[in-house]
Design an enzyme around this catalytic site. Structure first.
Site, mmCIF file in Angstrom:
data_model
loop_
_atom_site.group_PDB
_atom_site.id
_atom_site.type_symbol
_atom_site.label_atom_id
_atom_site.label_comp_id
_atom_site.label_asym_id
_atom_site.label_seq_id
_atom_site.Cartn_x
_atom_site.Cartn_y
_atom_site.Cartn_z
ATOM 1 N N ASP A 99 -4.864 -7.189 5.906
ATOM 2 C CA ASP A 99 -6.106 -6.491 5.597
ATOM 3 C C ASP A 99 -7.212 -7.537 5.337
ATOM 4 O O ASP A 99 -8.309 -7.474 5.891
ATOM 5 C CB ASP A 99 -5.864 -5.632 4.345
ATOM 6 N N ASP A 106 -10.162 -9.111 8.348
ATOM 7 C CA ASP A 106 -11.599 -8.983 8.087
ATOM 8 C C ASP A 106 -12.269 -10.355 8.077
ATOM 9 O O ASP A 106 -13.353 -10.540 8.618
ATOM 10 C CB ASP A 106 -11.855 -8.288 6.742
ATOM 11 N N LYS A 119 3.860 -15.249 1.598
ATOM 12 C CA LYS A 119 3.850 -16.107 0.415
ATOM 13 C C LYS A 119 5.312 -16.309 -0.010
ATOM 14 O O LYS A 119 5.726 -15.876 -1.086
ATOM 15 C CB LYS A 119 3.041 -15.453 -0.706
ATOM 16 N N ASP A 154 -2.389 -17.926 1.745
ATOM 17 C CA ASP A 154 -3.604 -18.501 1.147
ATOM 18 C C ASP A 154 -4.042 -19.744 1.930
ATOM 19 O O ASP A 154 -5.238 -19.933 2.212
ATOM 20 C CB ASP A 154 -3.398 -18.816 -0.344
ATOM 21 N N TYR A 199 0.823 -1.222 0.000
ATOM 22 C CA TYR A 199 0.000 0.000 0.000
ATOM 23 C C TYR A 199 0.855 1.270 0.000
ATOM 24 O O TYR A 199 0.349 2.370 -0.204
ATOM 25 C CB TYR A 199 -0.940 0.020 1.209
#
Ligand code: NAD
Length: 367
Positions: free
Chosen positions: A248, A252, A192, A224, A142
């Site tokens: 992020d 959630d 990852k 993942d 980001y």
């Protein structure tokens, strides 16, 4: 010794309503547990814009840098939707996070027994769940450069860059290990590393930091696979540490395992101050809920649980934090519900104030 200091920024919409309930709890701790705070209150978001023409006055920013912890309600509302981007209420919150350099975002996913049927997952998968996701908040894809939309040949290309320095990984990993030490001493790091160099470095640095915390059982998982495991059997985790982008998504996902937005607290922590406490901002995950503001319908529990996090992570009062969480659990077990938690037929919702009073009564009963 002086009392620990707390800056309260109620903000907009339901922010002041839920904060009024936290104030009752702060008063109770002062009167009944000898846990007194030097509390100051100030404006943020639209409320600050209305008074000062800016969503965060410099004096408020200065105060936030000096106190032991900041507790924020929520910012924003339709009244401010057409303001210039630079003075939108959310900029006040972003400025706080940036200038306090709050790099570790703590998002608990905790399932209160009485609400286990609210989850989209089966009761036995979520009942008793208590995990913590630590998301790196100030770096990664980001923020990384280069970024932008560029011309390349006869088409455009959108570019963002995942970038982490060793020190950025080191400091958030330390926050996560410290947290694990205060909990079940289990930490899972997610990246990852199979396809990203930044993930390889992440894994190396976290492993190295782990040498300083031999009591903590450290594991690694591809992000993942982590998402799958979080929905399959979330109780296998205690603390999870991950980067800004994966955090992020995963925070959630984990939060919603447990039900309503009105129940979710958070903390953002930075570097330790000279007194050893981390820079800290505590806030509910929800926004200012303009659709219900001023009607006494807001659920104050997310904000109250944010204060419980402050007790545990800023004020070394873990037992008192547990007392408060148990009081919330007891109130829910009695069947009290604000309107956002209704589900069972025939249950009448209680108001924001009634929920706060009931929690204080349970605290009193716990003595
Ligand atoms: P929101 O979280 O304010 O509301 C989403 C829905 O959840 C609404 O229906 C609301 O009534 C309900 N809700 C939220 N908190 C609740 C609570 N404590 N009790 C009962 N119901 C609750 O999100 P939104 O509607 O997308 O945004 C509204 C405003 O809040 C916008 O201006 C947005 O920018 C701002 N916002 C601020 C923050 C923050 O301050 N951290 C976070 C998200 C959104």
């Amino acid at each position: 010794m002086s009392n620990p200091s707390l800056l309260i920024l109620p903000g907009d919409g339901i922010g002041p309503e839920v904060m009024a309930e936290v104030a009752k709890i702060i008063d109770w701790y002062g009167a009944k547990r000898g846990l007194k705070f030097d509390v100051s209150e100030d404006l943020v978001g639209g409320a600050a814009y209305d008074k000062h023409g800016t969503p965060l006055h410099d004096d408020t920013m200065e105060k936030a840098q000096e106190v032991d912890a900041v507790l924020l309600g929520a910012v924003g509302g339709p009244k401010y939707d057409n303001l210039d981007f630079s003075v939108k209420p959310e900029r006040g919150l972003l400025r706080l996070r940036k200038e306090m350099d709050l790099y570790a975002n703590l998002r608990p996913a905790q399932c209160f027994d009485a609400l286990a049927d609210f989850s989209s997952l089966k009761r036995d998968v979520v009942a008793g769940l208590d995990i913590m996701i630590v998301r790196e908040l100030t770096s990664g894809v980001y923020f990384g450069e280069p970024r932008g939309i560029f011309e390349e040949g006869n088409e455009r290309v959108g570019i963002n860059t995942q970038r982490y320095t060793e020190s950025e990984i080191d400091r958030v990993a330390r926050s996560a290990f410290e947290l694990a030490m205060k909990r079940d001493k289990k930490l899972c790091s997610m990246e990852k590393a199979n396809v990203m160099e930044s993930g390889i470095l992440w894994r190396e640095v976290v492993t190295k930091v782990g040498e300083d915390y031999p009591e903590v059982e450290l594991s690694h998982m591809y992000a993942d696979a982590g998402a799958m495991q979080l929905t399959r059997w979330p109780k296998q985790f205690d603390v999870i540490v991950t980067d800004n982008l994966f955090g992020d998504l995963l925070s959630d996902l984990a939060a919603m395992l447990t039900g309503s937005l009105g129940m979710l607290p958070s903390a953002s922590l930075g570097a330790p101050m000279p007194n050893g406490r981390p820079k800290a901002l505590y806030e509910p995950v929800h926004g200012s809920a303009p659709d219900i503001a001023g009607q006494g319908k807001a659920n104050p529990i997310a904000c109250i649980l944010s204060f419980a996090m402050a007790l545990r992570y800023s004020f070394d009062a873990g037992e008192e934090a547990t007392r408060l969480e148990e009081a919330v659990n007891a109130v829910l077990a009695d069947g009290l519900r604000t309107a956002d938690l209704l589900g069972e037929e025939g249950v009448q919702p209680v108001s924001t104030g009634e929920m706060g009073d009931a929690i204080v009564a349970k605290l009193e009963a716990s003595l």
